[in-house]
Design a protein around this motif. Structure first.
Motif, mmCIF file in Angstrom:
data_model
loop_
_atom_site.group_PDB
_atom_site.id
_atom_site.type_symbol
_atom_site.label_atom_id
_atom_site.label_comp_id
_atom_site.label_asym_id
_atom_site.label_seq_id
_atom_site.Cartn_x
_atom_site.Cartn_y
_atom_site.Cartn_z
ATOM 1 N N UNK A 161 -45.071 -2.143 -18.155
ATOM 2 C CA UNK A 161 -46.048 -1.524 -17.269
ATOM 3 C C UNK A 161 -45.527 -1.473 -15.833
ATOM 4 N N UNK A 162 -46.155 -0.595 -15.005
ATOM 5 C CA UNK A 162 -47.365 0.175 -15.285
ATOM 6 C C UNK A 162 -47.084 1.452 -16.069
ATOM 7 N N UNK A 163 -48.120 1.884 -16.813
ATOM 8 C CA UNK A 163 -48.064 3.133 -17.568
ATOM 9 C C UNK A 163 -49.076 4.085 -16.940
ATOM 10 N N UNK A 164 -48.639 5.181 -16.350
ATOM 11 C CA UNK A 164 -49.578 6.065 -15.635
ATOM 12 C C UNK A 164 -50.680 6.619 -16.532
ATOM 13 N N UNK A 165 -51.898 6.628 -16.007
ATOM 14 C CA UNK A 165 -53.032 7.250 -16.665
ATOM 15 C C UNK A 165 -53.317 8.556 -15.940
ATOM 16 N N UNK A 166 -53.153 9.674 -16.649
ATOM 17 C CA UNK A 166 -53.185 10.988 -16.017
ATOM 18 C C UNK A 166 -54.359 11.834 -16.514
ATOM 19 N N UNK A 185 -51.909 1.180 -13.269
ATOM 20 C CA UNK A 185 -52.088 2.100 -12.152
ATOM 21 C C UNK A 185 -53.558 2.252 -11.840
ATOM 22 N N UNK A 186 -53.840 2.746 -10.655
ATOM 23 C CA UNK A 186 -55.221 2.918 -10.225
ATOM 24 C C UNK A 186 -55.845 4.135 -10.903
ATOM 25 N N UNK A 203 -56.569 14.187 -27.112
ATOM 26 C CA UNK A 203 -57.753 15.012 -26.886
ATOM 27 C C UNK A 203 -58.685 14.523 -25.794
ATOM 28 N N UNK A 204 -58.583 13.264 -25.372
ATOM 29 C CA UNK A 204 -59.465 12.761 -24.338
ATOM 30 C C UNK A 204 -59.155 13.370 -22.983
ATOM 31 N N UNK A 205 -60.065 13.250 -22.015
ATOM 32 C CA UNK A 205 -59.843 13.840 -20.690
ATOM 33 C C UNK A 205 -58.779 13.119 -19.873
ATOM 34 N N UNK A 206 -58.426 11.899 -20.279
ATOM 35 C CA UNK A 206 -57.324 11.158 -19.669
ATOM 36 C C UNK A 206 -56.307 10.821 -20.741
ATOM 37 N N UNK A 207 -55.031 10.752 -20.351
ATOM 38 C CA UNK A 207 -54.001 10.373 -21.315
ATOM 39 C C UNK A 207 -53.012 9.436 -20.654
ATOM 40 N N UNK A 208 -52.366 8.619 -21.487
ATOM 41 C CA UNK A 208 -51.333 7.730 -20.989
ATOM 42 C C UNK A 208 -49.999 8.471 -20.994
ATOM 43 N N UNK A 209 -49.231 8.283 -19.934
ATOM 44 C CA UNK A 209 -47.928 8.940 -19.828
ATOM 45 C C UNK A 209 -46.843 7.985 -20.305
ATOM 46 N N UNK A 210 -46.233 8.305 -21.444
ATOM 47 C CA UNK A 210 -45.081 7.564 -21.946
ATOM 48 C C UNK A 210 -43.970 8.578 -22.186
ATOM 49 N N UNK A 211 -42.731 8.132 -22.360
ATOM 50 C CA UNK A 211 -41.644 9.093 -22.546
ATOM 51 C C UNK A 211 -41.912 10.064 -23.689
#
Length: 500
Positions: free
Chosen positions: A130-135, A3-4, A113-121
């Motif tokens: 993929x794609x795996x959203x980066x939120x 994802x972008x 703990x990071x400012x971005x995280x990967x969204x998995x179930x």
């Protein structure tokens, strides 16, 4: 990550190249000197909302060069730091890594703990393709502390240079010295000597924490004082890990995990996981331990009584328990618990289930709780580091390496060191630093680092109990995979850091 990157990542890249702190030529055996490595640093100015607070911050991914006594550049260590803007030296700094040994910091960085995280179930389903959203990650701790993620030697993008002896870095002491040096260098370079400091990791990262605190606070007059140790999925006393013949402790400390997993999958009855876990704790340290220690002197009536209760707690048949001599290894349990459903359960997280090639055999083909998450995290760290932060490398990110096979597990001193327990280093640090506190986080469904094993190792003599905080989560080894537990872990750690 396919994802972008979100709009915040359009902020301008502050690409800087810093001079090497120590200039040296790298040599390979029998070869001419190679070019000196110049460490890479990339920074971006970003902002996000964490813990309900809007925080502008500088994200920096950088290389630190470690050199030998002869000046040879031996190791390139990558750190990723997130520091509130403008810099505030009164803020705590939290130094973070994962475990393995051989695991990069991807898991805690992109999952917790990071400012971005990967969204998995969140519900123990496979992460799929993929794609795996980066939120954006509102559960990041950036509102209460600056964060420095460290990839120790041989993990993540960190590596040893050509000709460097792996034995100088791959081991209990060796790894801890390298990580401690990186921490000291970061503190010095960023002017944070008098900032509150927290140190912590996950899994073997908890063992590393015990070793690093000894390097930072133990036995020198140049101590780096620490405010807190943060242990996530703790393994300190390795006797509970190895079910070798004659080591009964391995069966004792894993029994409560078996009861929790059996409860989760509907194989035993209890009002809650906390209830069944406490019943199993009492039985494990009482009648079960007594029975195992009696060995072949165990009377038949006592054996039958223990077998019945063991069956009630684990959901395994008395016949199976008798055939196993009351000693069921974790690997056998993963295969046997749901054999009647044609399923296996996970090691890292027993909530996950898998389907093997066939339903025979003693152990699973693989761990469904690992292959259920790894692709998403691997994609996320590469997308974020390379495209989000502009890190340039042709190296493959080592999420989980194979350093364990060549790891030096010895602590030195007299004897064979057959019994490895690093918990005393934590006790020593707490006794010598009257304000050092410990936070211990455990998932009920984690067989890799059982919660009862962590409790056992931390309540030994010499470890002040009034400065230890225990918290439990309704997931496994990476409890933050579950959305509710990621939020709880974040709240718990905010409270711990603020309570200094």
């Amino acid at each position: 990550m396919k994802t972008r990157i979100l709009a915040a990542l359009t902020a301008s890249l502050l690409a800087t190249t810093l001079p090497a702190p120590l200039i040296a030529e790298a040599h390979s055996e029998g070869a001419s000197p190679s070019a000196t490595i110049t460490p890479q640093t990339r920074s971006r100015e970003l902002a996000g909302t964490f813990g309900g607070v809007r925080v502008p911050y500088t994200a920096t991914i950088a290389e630190t060069i470690l050199t030998g006594d002869d000046g040879k550049q031996e190791a390139v260590i990558v750190t990723t730091s997130y520091v509130k803007s403008p810099r505030d030296t009164s803020r705590p700094v939290f130094f973070i890594y994962n475990g393995g040994p051989g695991s990069g910091s991807v898991w805690l960085q992109m999952g917790a703990f990071g400012p971005k995280r990967v969204a998995i179930p969140s519900d123990a389903r496979d992460d799929g393709a993929p794609p795996y959203p980066l939120l954006d990650n509102p559960d990041s701790l950036l509102d209460v502390a600056d964060l420095v993620f460290i990839d120790p030697p041989g993990t993540g993008f960190s590596y040893l240079t050509k000709g460097t002896d792996p034995g100088k870095y791959y081991g209990l002491r060796q790894d801890a010295r390298a990580v401690a040096e990186v921490i000291r260098r970061w503190i010095n370079d960023n002017g944070r000597w008098n900032s509150p400091k927290y140190l912590g990791g996950e899994s073997y990262g908890t063992s590393r924490t015990a070793m690093v605190v000894d390097e930072l606070e133990g036995g020198t007059y140049n101590d780096v004082g620490l405010n807190g140790l943060i242990l996530i999925s703790t393994i300190l006393d390795f006797a509970g890990r190895e079910p070798t013949p004659g080591n009964e402790m391995a069966y004792i400390v894993t029994l409560p995990n078996m009861a929790a997993a059996a409860w989760y999958h509907g194989k035993v009855e209890a009002p809650s996981v906390e209830t069944i876990a406490e019943e199993a704790r009492r039985f494990a340290i009482g009648p079960f331990a007594t029975a195992l220690l009696k060995g072949q002197d165990l009377p038949a009536d006592e054996r039958a009584s223990v077998r019945r209760e063991l069956s009630r707690l684990t959901g395994l048949s008395e016949q199976y328990l008798e055939q196993a001599n009351l000693r069921v290894t974790s690997q056998r349990f993963y295969k046997e618990l749901l054999r009647d459903r044609g399923l296996t359960i996970g090691r890292l997280d027993a909530r996950y289930t898998g389907v093997d090639y066939d339903n025979a055999g003693e152990t699973p083909d693989s761990d469904p709780s690992f292959y259920g998450i790894d692709a998403g995290y691997t994609a996320a760290i590469n997308e974020w580091a390379r495209e989000g932060l502009g890190f340039e490398t042709d190296r493959e990110y080592q999420s989980i390496g194979s350093l364990g096979a060549s790891w030096d597990w010895s602590l030195g001193g007299r004897g064979r060191n057959a019994y490895l327990n690093v918990a005393p280093f934590i006790g020593q640090a707490m006794r010598q630093n009257s304000q050092l506190r410990v936070f211990n986080a455990q998932g009920w469904y984690d067989f890799a680092t059982p919660f009862f094993g962590a409790e056992y190792s931390l309540n030994r003599f010499g470890i002040p109990q009034d400065r230890i905080t225990y918290e439990y989560y309704d997931a496994g080894h990476m409890m933050y995979i579950r959305d509710e537990d990621r939020a709880k872990l974040s709240r718990d750690l905010r409270a711990f850091i603020r309570a200094r």
